[in-house]
Design a protein around this motif. Sequence first.
Motif, PDB file in Angstrom:
ATOM      1  N   ALA A   1      14.940  20.144 -19.155  1.00 57.11           N
ATOM      2  CA  ALA A   1      15.693  20.362 -20.336  1.00 57.11           C
ATOM      3  C   ALA A   1      16.781  21.460 -20.050  1.00 57.11           C
ATOM      4  CB  ALA A   1      14.703  21.076 -21.209  1.00 57.11           C
ATOM      5  N   ASN A   2      16.968  22.128 -18.977  1.00 50.83           N
ATOM      6  CA  ASN A   2      18.123  22.991 -19.038  1.00 50.83           C
ATOM      7  C   ASN A   2      19.246  22.176 -18.245  1.00 50.83           C
ATOM      8  OD1 ASN A   2      16.683  25.209 -20.238  1.00 50.83           O
ATOM      9  ND2 ASN A   2      15.931  25.977 -18.373  1.00 50.83           N
ATOM     10  N   GLN A   3      19.010  21.246 -17.650  1.00 54.16           N
ATOM     11  CA  GLN A   3      20.224  20.659 -16.802  1.00 54.16           C
ATOM     12  C   GLN A   3      21.239  20.315 -17.691  1.00 54.16           C
ATOM     13  OE1 GLN A   3      18.167  17.166 -15.237  1.00 54.16           O
ATOM     14  NE2 GLN A   3      17.514  18.136 -13.427  1.00 54.16           N
ATOM     15  N   ASP A   4      21.130  19.782 -19.069  1.00 55.50           N
ATOM     16  CA  ASP A   4      22.287  19.406 -20.031  1.00 55.50           C
ATOM     17  C   ASP A   4      22.852  20.645 -20.630  1.00 55.50           C
ATOM     18  OD1 ASP A   4      21.404  16.768 -19.340  1.00 55.50           O
ATOM     19  OD2 ASP A   4      19.954  16.395 -20.881  1.00 55.50           O
ATOM     20  N   LEU A   5      22.571  21.861 -20.345  1.00 47.48           N
ATOM     21  CA  LEU A   5      23.153  22.906 -21.151  1.00 47.48           C
ATOM     22  C   LEU A   5      24.220  23.339 -20.499  1.00 47.48           C
ATOM     23  CD1 LEU A   5      20.148  25.444 -21.721  1.00 47.48           C
ATOM     24  CD2 LEU A   5      21.157  24.222 -23.504  1.00 47.48           C
TER      25      LEU A   5
ATOM     26  N   GLU B   1      28.273  27.805 -20.562  1.00 51.28           N
ATOM     27  CA  GLU B   1      28.667  29.108 -21.443  1.00 51.28           C
ATOM     28  C   GLU B   1      27.261  29.235 -22.220  1.00 51.28           C
ATOM     29  OE1 GLU B   1      30.383  25.517 -22.636  1.00 51.28           O
ATOM     30  OE2 GLU B   1      31.158  25.798 -20.580  1.00 51.28           O
ATOM     31  N   VAL B   2      26.476  28.382 -22.416  1.00 55.65           N
ATOM     32  CA  VAL B   2      25.346  28.723 -23.532  1.00 55.65           C
ATOM     33  C   VAL B   2      24.290  29.499 -22.376  1.00 55.65           C
ATOM     34  CG1 VAL B   2      23.250  27.465 -24.300  1.00 55.65           C
ATOM     35  CG2 VAL B   2      25.653  26.660 -24.864  1.00 55.65           C
ATOM     36  N   ILE B   3      24.231  28.793 -21.003  1.00 61.35           N
ATOM     37  CA  ILE B   3      23.338  29.627 -20.195  1.00 61.35           C
ATOM     38  C   ILE B   3      23.666  31.124 -19.790  1.00 61.35           C
ATOM     39  CG2 ILE B   3      22.615  29.580 -17.807  1.00 61.35           C
ATOM     40  CD1 ILE B   3      22.797  26.547 -17.844  1.00 61.35           C
TER      41      ILE B   3
ATOM     42  N   TRP C   1       7.293  24.459 -15.200  1.00 59.72           N
ATOM     43  CA  TRP C   1       8.848  24.819 -14.520  1.00 59.72           C
ATOM     44  C   TRP C   1       9.420  23.589 -14.500  1.00 59.72           C
ATOM     45  CZ3 TRP C   1       4.141  25.650 -12.037  1.00 59.72           C
ATOM     46  CH2 TRP C   1       3.888  24.716 -11.059  1.00 59.72           C
ATOM     47  N   GLU C   2       9.036  22.185 -14.174  1.00 57.49           N
ATOM     48  CA  GLU C   2       9.618  21.139 -14.019  1.00 57.49           C
ATOM     49  C   GLU C   2      10.482  20.632 -15.358  1.00 57.49           C
ATOM     50  OE1 GLU C   2       7.983  18.068 -11.540  1.00 57.49           O
ATOM     51  OE2 GLU C   2       7.837  19.581  -9.760  1.00 57.49           O
ATOM     52  N   ILE C   3       9.618  20.739 -16.447  1.00 55.48           N
ATOM     53  CA  ILE C   3      10.117  20.513 -17.640  1.00 55.48           C
ATOM     54  C   ILE C   3      10.995  21.200 -18.050  1.00 55.48           C
ATOM     55  CG2 ILE C   3       9.035  20.384 -20.240  1.00 55.48           C
ATOM     56  CD1 ILE C   3       6.299  19.531 -19.136  1.00 55.48           C
ATOM     57  N   PHE C   4      10.965  22.450 -17.884  1.00 59.69           N
ATOM     58  CA  PHE C   4      12.294  23.695 -18.230  1.00 59.69           C
ATOM     59  C   PHE C   4      13.361  23.360 -17.669  1.00 59.69           C
ATOM     60  CE2 PHE C   4       8.959  26.786 -19.721  1.00 59.69           C
ATOM     61  CZ  PHE C   4       9.007  26.583 -21.137  1.00 59.69           C
TER      62      PHE C   4
END
Length: 97
Positions: free
Chosen positions: A67-71, A74-76, A61-64
Amino acid sequence: MTAKERLIREIEQTPENLIEELLDFLLFAKNRRNQQANESNSANQLTIKSREQQQKSKPIWEIFEEANQDLPEEVIAKLPTDGAAQVDHYLYGKPKQ
């Protein structure tokens, strides 16, 4: 009398061609034991390294999260919220249930 002493006594009474075979066998047996010991040591080292890596590695979950911090937002916003429940739909194109 030890096994080594008995072996030496037998060797003294053995023909040369048989001694050569015994020497080959002895060297083979020693080499095999050394290889087994080396393989065992290598396996132990790999196990230790694996444990160290597991202790250093982060939970999924920390890896995800990283990875999602830079999204972008709009994409999220376009990501499905029912991904776990509808995994067959999103992976294989099956109708939603």
